[in-house]
Motif scaffolding. Structure first.
Motif, short mmCIF file in Angstrom:
data_model
loop_
_atom_site.label_atom_id
_atom_site.label_comp_id
_atom_site.label_asym_id
_atom_site.label_seq_id
_atom_site.Cartn_x
_atom_site.Cartn_y
_atom_site.Cartn_z
N ASN A 9 -57.69 -12.59 -12.57
CA ASN A 9 -56.53 -11.69 -12.79
C ASN A 9 -55.28 -12.45 -13.22
O ASN A 9 -54.16 -12.08 -12.84
N GLY A 10 -55.48 -13.50 -13.98
CA GLY A 10 -54.35 -14.33 -14.39
C GLY A 10 -54.58 -15.02 -15.71
O GLY A 10 -55.37 -14.55 -16.53
N PRO A 11 -53.89 -16.12 -15.92
CA PRO A 11 -53.89 -16.77 -17.23
C PRO A 11 -55.15 -17.58 -17.52
O PRO A 11 -56.02 -17.73 -16.66
N LEU A 12 -55.16 -18.12 -18.72
CA LEU A 12 -56.19 -19.06 -19.14
C LEU A 12 -55.62 -20.46 -18.93
O LEU A 12 -54.58 -20.80 -19.51
N ILE A 38 -52.06 -20.11 -20.43
CA ILE A 38 -51.85 -19.15 -21.51
C ILE A 38 -51.96 -17.74 -20.95
O ILE A 38 -52.95 -17.39 -20.29
N CYS A 39 -50.97 -16.92 -21.26
CA CYS A 39 -50.94 -15.54 -20.75
C CYS A 39 -52.10 -14.73 -21.28
O CYS A 39 -52.42 -14.76 -22.47
N ARG A 40 -52.74 -13.99 -20.41
CA ARG A 40 -53.78 -13.03 -20.80
C ARG A 40 -53.33 -11.60 -20.58
O ARG A 40 -53.96 -10.67 -21.07
N CYS A 41 -52.26 -11.39 -19.83
CA CYS A 41 -51.88 -10.02 -19.48
C CYS A 41 -50.98 -9.37 -20.52
O CYS A 41 -50.85 -8.15 -20.57
N GLY A 42 -50.31 -10.17 -21.33
CA GLY A 42 -49.43 -9.64 -22.37
C GLY A 42 -48.03 -9.32 -21.89
O GLY A 42 -47.21 -8.83 -22.66
N ALA A 43 -47.72 -9.58 -20.63
CA ALA A 43 -46.42 -9.21 -20.08
C ALA A 43 -45.44 -10.38 -19.97
O ALA A 43 -44.29 -10.18 -19.58
N THR A 44 -45.85 -11.57 -20.31
CA THR A 44 -44.98 -12.74 -20.19
C THR A 44 -43.74 -12.62 -21.09
O THR A 44 -43.79 -12.00 -22.15
N LYS A 45 -42.66 -13.22 -20.63
CA LYS A 45 -41.44 -13.29 -21.45
C LYS A 45 -41.37 -14.64 -22.16
O LYS A 45 -40.39 -14.93 -22.83
N PHE A 49 -47.14 -18.63 -23.15
CA PHE A 49 -47.37 -19.20 -21.82
C PHE A 49 -47.21 -18.16 -20.71
O PHE A 49 -46.40 -17.25 -20.81
N CYS A 50 -47.97 -18.32 -19.68
CA CYS A 50 -47.86 -17.49 -18.48
C CYS A 50 -46.53 -17.79 -17.78
O CYS A 50 -46.16 -18.95 -17.64
N ASP A 51 -45.83 -16.75 -17.37
CA ASP A 51 -44.61 -16.96 -16.59
C ASP A 51 -44.73 -16.34 -15.19
O ASP A 51 -43.74 -16.21 -14.48
N GLY A 52 -45.94 -15.97 -14.81
CA GLY A 52 -46.18 -15.43 -13.48
C GLY A 52 -46.09 -13.92 -13.38
O GLY A 52 -46.40 -13.35 -12.33
N THR A 53 -45.70 -13.25 -14.47
CA THR A 53 -45.54 -11.79 -14.44
C THR A 53 -46.85 -11.06 -14.13
O THR A 53 -46.83 -9.96 -13.57
N HIS A 54 -47.99 -11.67 -14.42
CA HIS A 54 -49.28 -11.02 -14.15
C HIS A 54 -49.42 -10.66 -12.67
O HIS A 54 -50.15 -9.74 -12.33
N LYS A 55 -48.70 -11.36 -11.81
CA LYS A 55 -48.79 -11.10 -10.37
C LYS A 55 -48.13 -9.79 -9.98
O LYS A 55 -48.44 -9.22 -8.93
S1 FES Z 1 -51.17 -14.03 -17.40
FE1 FES Z 1 -49.53 -12.99 -18.34
S2 FES Z 1 -47.80 -13.68 -17.24
FE2 FES Z 1 -49.44 -14.71 -16.33
#
Ligand code: FES
Length: 66
Positions: A9-12, A38-45, A49-55
Motif C-alpha cells: 500500500n505504498g511506493p516503489l 517512487i509514488c504509486r498512489c498518485g497523490a504525492t506533491k 517521489f513518494c512524500d508519504g501522502t499514501h498513508k
Molecule cells: S506512494 Fe504516493 S505518496 Fe507515497
C-alpha cells in the motif's frame, strides 16, 4: 544492478545502480541516496517521489507477486 520492491500500500522502492530521468531525458539527482521511493498512489506533491501522502489518502495497492 537495480533492485525494485513494491511496498505494501505504498511506493516503489528503488535501490542499487540506476538512473532516473524524466520524459525529456533530464536526470533526477539521487546522488548520496541509498534508495529512493517512487509514488504509486498518485497523490504525492513531489512527483515522481513518494512524500508519504499514501498513508492518509486511502491508497490500496497489491504488492504480492503471483
Ligand atoms: S506512494 Fe504516493 S505518496 Fe507515497
Amino acid at each position: 544492478m537495480a533492485k525494485l520492491t513494491v511496498r505494501e500500500n505504498g511506493p516503489l522502492k528503488v535501490e542499487g545502480d540506476f538512473t532516473l530521468s524524466d520524459m525529456e531525458g533530464n536526470v533526477y539527482s539521487t546522488e548520496g541516496k541509498p534508495a529512493i521511493f517512487i509514488c504509486r498512489c498518485g497523490a504525492t506533491k513531489n512527483t515522481p517521489f513518494c512524500d508519504g501522502t499514501h498513508k492518509t489518502c486511502g491508497f490500496q495497492g497489491p504488492s504480492r507477486a503471483v
